[in-house]
Design an enzyme around this catalytic site. Structure first.
Site, PDB file in Angstrom:
ATOM      1  N   ASP A  18       5.767  31.399  15.450  1.00  0.00           N
ATOM      2  CA  ASP A  18       4.478  31.208  16.128  1.00  0.00           C
ATOM      3  C   ASP A  18       4.457  31.790  17.527  1.00  0.00           C
ATOM      4  O   ASP A  18       5.494  32.080  18.130  1.00  0.00           O
ATOM      5  CB  ASP A  18       4.157  29.712  16.240  1.00  0.00           C
ATOM      6  CG  ASP A  18       4.995  29.044  17.333  1.00  0.00           C
ATOM      7  OD1 ASP A  18       6.246  29.190  17.314  1.00  0.00           O
ATOM      8  OD2 ASP A  18       4.417  28.406  18.228  1.00  0.00           O
ATOM      9  N   ASP A  55      18.186  34.368  19.274  1.00  0.00           N
ATOM     10  CA  ASP A  55      17.852  35.118  20.483  1.00  0.00           C
ATOM     11  C   ASP A  55      19.065  35.044  21.418  1.00  0.00           C
ATOM     12  O   ASP A  55      20.037  35.762  21.229  1.00  0.00           O
ATOM     13  CB  ASP A  55      16.589  34.457  21.056  1.00  0.00           C
ATOM     14  CG  ASP A  55      16.001  35.181  22.241  1.00  0.00           C
ATOM     15  OD1 ASP A  55      16.404  36.312  22.504  1.00  0.00           O
ATOM     16  OD2 ASP A  55      15.132  34.602  22.918  1.00  0.00           O
ATOM     17  N   ASP A 103      15.395  31.103  11.504  1.00  0.00           N
ATOM     18  CA  ASP A 103      14.394  32.155  11.579  1.00  0.00           C
ATOM     19  C   ASP A 103      14.859  33.292  12.479  1.00  0.00           C
ATOM     20  O   ASP A 103      14.886  34.448  12.090  1.00  0.00           O
ATOM     21  CB  ASP A 103      13.047  31.585  12.064  1.00  0.00           C
ATOM     22  CG  ASP A 103      13.193  30.679  13.293  1.00  0.00           C
ATOM     23  OD1 ASP A 103      14.306  30.582  13.866  1.00  0.00           O
ATOM     24  OD2 ASP A 103      12.186  30.063  13.684  1.00  0.00           O
ATOM     25  N   ARG A 122       1.691  31.629  12.390  1.00  0.00           N
ATOM     26  CA  ARG A 122       2.791  31.330  11.465  1.00  0.00           C
ATOM     27  C   ARG A 122       2.481  31.804  10.051  1.00  0.00           C
ATOM     28  O   ARG A 122       3.372  32.074   9.272  1.00  0.00           O
ATOM     29  CB  ARG A 122       3.060  29.813  11.424  1.00  0.00           C
ATOM     30  CG  ARG A 122       3.707  29.253  12.678  1.00  0.00           C
ATOM     31  CD  ARG A 122       4.193  27.837  12.393  1.00  0.00           C
ATOM     32  NE  ARG A 122       4.417  27.056  13.603  1.00  0.00           N
ATOM     33  CZ  ARG A 122       5.553  27.047  14.289  1.00  0.00           C
ATOM     34  NH1 ARG A 122       6.562  27.783  13.896  1.00  0.00           N
ATOM     35  NH2 ARG A 122       5.679  26.296  15.359  1.00  0.00           N
ATOM     36  N   GLY A 178       9.915  27.172  12.378  1.00  0.00           N
ATOM     37  CA  GLY A 178       9.815  28.614  12.153  1.00  0.00           C
ATOM     38  C   GLY A 178      10.433  29.099  10.858  1.00  0.00           C
ATOM     39  O   GLY A 178      10.128  30.186  10.383  1.00  0.00           O
ATOM     40  N   THR A 193      20.378  27.877  20.963  1.00  0.00           N
ATOM     41  CA  THR A 193      19.905  26.894  19.974  1.00  0.00           C
ATOM     42  C   THR A 193      20.898  26.792  18.829  1.00  0.00           C
ATOM     43  O   THR A 193      21.325  25.692  18.450  1.00  0.00           O
ATOM     44  CB  THR A 193      18.527  27.334  19.411  1.00  0.00           C
ATOM     45  OG1 THR A 193      17.661  27.580  20.510  1.00  0.00           O
ATOM     46  CG2 THR A 193      17.941  26.281  18.500  1.00  0.00           C
ATOM     47  N   LEU A 194      21.273  27.937  18.293  1.00  0.00           N
ATOM     48  CA  LEU A 194      22.168  27.952  17.143  1.00  0.00           C
ATOM     49  C   LEU A 194      23.508  27.315  17.499  1.00  0.00           C
ATOM     50  O   LEU A 194      24.077  26.539  16.709  1.00  0.00           O
ATOM     51  CB  LEU A 194      22.365  29.403  16.678  1.00  0.00           C
ATOM     52  CG  LEU A 194      23.240  29.586  15.462  1.00  0.00           C
ATOM     53  CD1 LEU A 194      22.710  28.795  14.273  1.00  0.00           C
ATOM     54  CD2 LEU A 194      23.328  31.066  15.090  1.00  0.00           C
TER      55      LEU A 194
HETATM   56  P1  5GP Z   1      17.786  31.045  21.333  1.00  0.00           P
HETATM   57  O1  5GP Z   1      18.271  29.659  21.568  1.00  0.00           O
HETATM   58  O2  5GP Z   1      18.657  31.842  20.400  1.00  0.00           O
HETATM   59  O3  5GP Z   1      17.541  31.777  22.629  1.00  0.00           O
HETATM   60  O4  5GP Z   1      16.348  30.933  20.714  1.00  0.00           O
HETATM   61  C1  5GP Z   1      16.146  30.602  19.438  1.00  0.00           C
HETATM   62  C2  5GP Z   1      14.789  29.990  19.263  1.00  0.00           C
HETATM   63  O5  5GP Z   1      13.829  30.521  20.201  1.00  0.00           O
HETATM   64  C3  5GP Z   1      14.275  30.338  17.907  1.00  0.00           C
HETATM   65  O6  5GP Z   1      14.679  29.381  16.962  1.00  0.00           O
HETATM   66  C4  5GP Z   1      12.791  30.369  18.153  1.00  0.00           C
HETATM   67  O7  5GP Z   1      12.269  29.078  18.040  1.00  0.00           O
HETATM   68  C5  5GP Z   1      12.630  30.812  19.572  1.00  0.00           C
HETATM   69  N1  5GP Z   1      12.434  32.278  19.658  1.00  0.00           N
HETATM   70  C6  5GP Z   1      13.277  33.204  20.180  1.00  0.00           C
HETATM   71  N2  5GP Z   1      12.748  34.427  20.100  1.00  0.00           N
HETATM   72  C7  5GP Z   1      11.543  34.290  19.519  1.00  0.00           C
HETATM   73  C8  5GP Z   1      10.514  35.219  19.145  1.00  0.00           C
HETATM   74  O8  5GP Z   1      10.582  36.439  19.332  1.00  0.00           O
HETATM   75  N3  5GP Z   1       9.405  34.682  18.556  1.00  0.00           N
HETATM   76  C9  5GP Z   1       9.258  33.353  18.322  1.00  0.00           C
HETATM   77  N4  5GP Z   1       8.123  32.963  17.762  1.00  0.00           N
HETATM   78  N5  5GP Z   1      10.202  32.459  18.660  1.00  0.00           N
HETATM   79  C10 5GP Z   1      11.337  32.924  19.245  1.00  0.00           C
END
Ligand code: 5GP
Length: 313
Positions: free
Chosen positions: A293, A237, A234, A299, A180, A241-242
């Site tokens: 995506d 949320d 990118d 994308r 992303g 992940t981070l």
């Molecule tokens: P987290 O671990 O912070 O919940 O999620 C992070 C990952 O979830 C991002 O790197 C991305 O891949 C995916 N993600 C979270 N929200 C979105 C969104 O609104 N759109 C897309 N395309 N991916 C998201």
């Protein structure tokens, strides 16, 4: 679409802060428009979040005895582009008359930017301002544009300036999380007047919410021990992940580790992760474009757009 006087007084703005229409709606063409092509143009502009005003100004073109006897009222004004737009059909006679008026308007008001636009030219015009290559009908799952190409480019430049100031004279390694981040990383790195190496991690996620796990499926190729690392993300949320990626990078012993995220869905955060540079805080919506995506599509959109809720799992 037609000469001005007939519709004077029916003015409307669209996009953010649209005023209520004042004319009686007709069954075929929604108010305040006189022609379906105008309604369609307004729909496209609304989709892209481009502000518009409908017939906001008449330009006097000819006077007789102190009276205005000819005027021209372009169909639309787009404030962000400082551009008046007159839509045309392919019918010859009317267009000759319009061309004459537009020529006259340009001569008499050289500071006014006005464009005669045929239906097929609408997307060409939008592409010129960074919106292409797809139109709303090519993106059935997309609800609307949230962040325009112009705002993205402007904010990325501001972030680059901040990063440059903070790292002045210090080489750094930009680490992106695939896939992303590709557009953001490509734009950001080209604006940094610093020695910046780049590298990528790839991850796969499994599970959801508190149970979510993150696996590193492609590790760095650079040795980052003792170097300044800027992780480029990118979207953040929940932060899961981070958090996992930061743990992974910390183990490699960098001299410093900071995070630059384009988008921050702060309202959904479950883990408090440090974000040193943030492009935009966005609402709790699923977004696509500029690298992000939805089922591997979208994308390549040059803006950030919101996916319609009915398409989400
Ligand atoms: P987290 O671990 O912070 O919940 O999620 C992070 C990952 O979830 C991002 O790197 C991305 O891949 C995916 N993600 C979270 N929200 C979105 C969104 O609104 N759109 C897309 N395309 N991916 C998201």
């Amino acid at each position: 679409m037609t000469s001005s006087g007939r519709r004077r007084g029916r003015r409307r703005s669209g996009g953010a802060g649209a005023a209520a229409p004042v004319a009686t709606p007709s069954p075929q063409v929604p108010s305040p428009f006189a022609h379906p092509a105008e309604a369609e143009f307004a729909r496209i502009l609304d989709f892209y979040g481009i502000q518009w005003q409908y017939e906001p100004r008449s330009f006097p073109l000819r006077w007789e005895g102190g009276q205005i006897v000819e005027a021209f009222t372009p169909d639309f004004y787009l404030p962000e582009f400082n551009l008046y737009v007159e839509l045309t059909t392919l019918r010859g006679g009317l267009n000759t008359e319009k061309n004459r008026k537009v020529r006259l308007l340009r001569q008499m008001y050289p500071e006014v930017r006005v464009k005669l636009l045929k239906k097929r030219d609408v997307f060409r015009l939008l592409a010129k301002y960074g919106y292409g290559p797809l139109g709303p009908d090519d993106m059935p799952e997309v609800d609307r544009v949230l962040i325009s190409p112009g705002r993205l480019q402007q904010r990325v430049a501001e972030l680059a300036a901040e990063i440059e100031r903070d790292y002045a004279g210090q080489p750094l390694v930009l680490v992106g999380v695939l896939r992303g981040v590709i557009c953001f990383m490509a734009d950001l790195m080209r604006l940094l007047h610093l020695h910046a190496d780049i590298d990528f991690l790839a991850i796969s996620s499994y599970g959801a919410g508190d149970e979510k796990g993150v696996r590193i499926v492609k590790d760095l190729e650079e040795d980052v021990r003792g170097r300044h690392v800027l992780l480029v993300e990118d979207i953040v949320d929940t932060g899961m992940t981070l958090n996992r990626v930061l743990d992974h990078l910390e183990e490699k012993g960098p001299a410093s580790l900071r995070v630059c995220a384009l988008l921050d869905k702060r309202a959904r955060r479950l883990i408090d992760v440090p974000l040193h540079y943030v492009g935009f805080e966005i609402p709790d919506e699923f977004v696509v474009g500029y690298g992000l995506d939805f089922r591997q599509r979208y994308r390549n959109l040059p803006f950030i757009a919101v996916v319609k809720h009915e398409h989400l799992p």
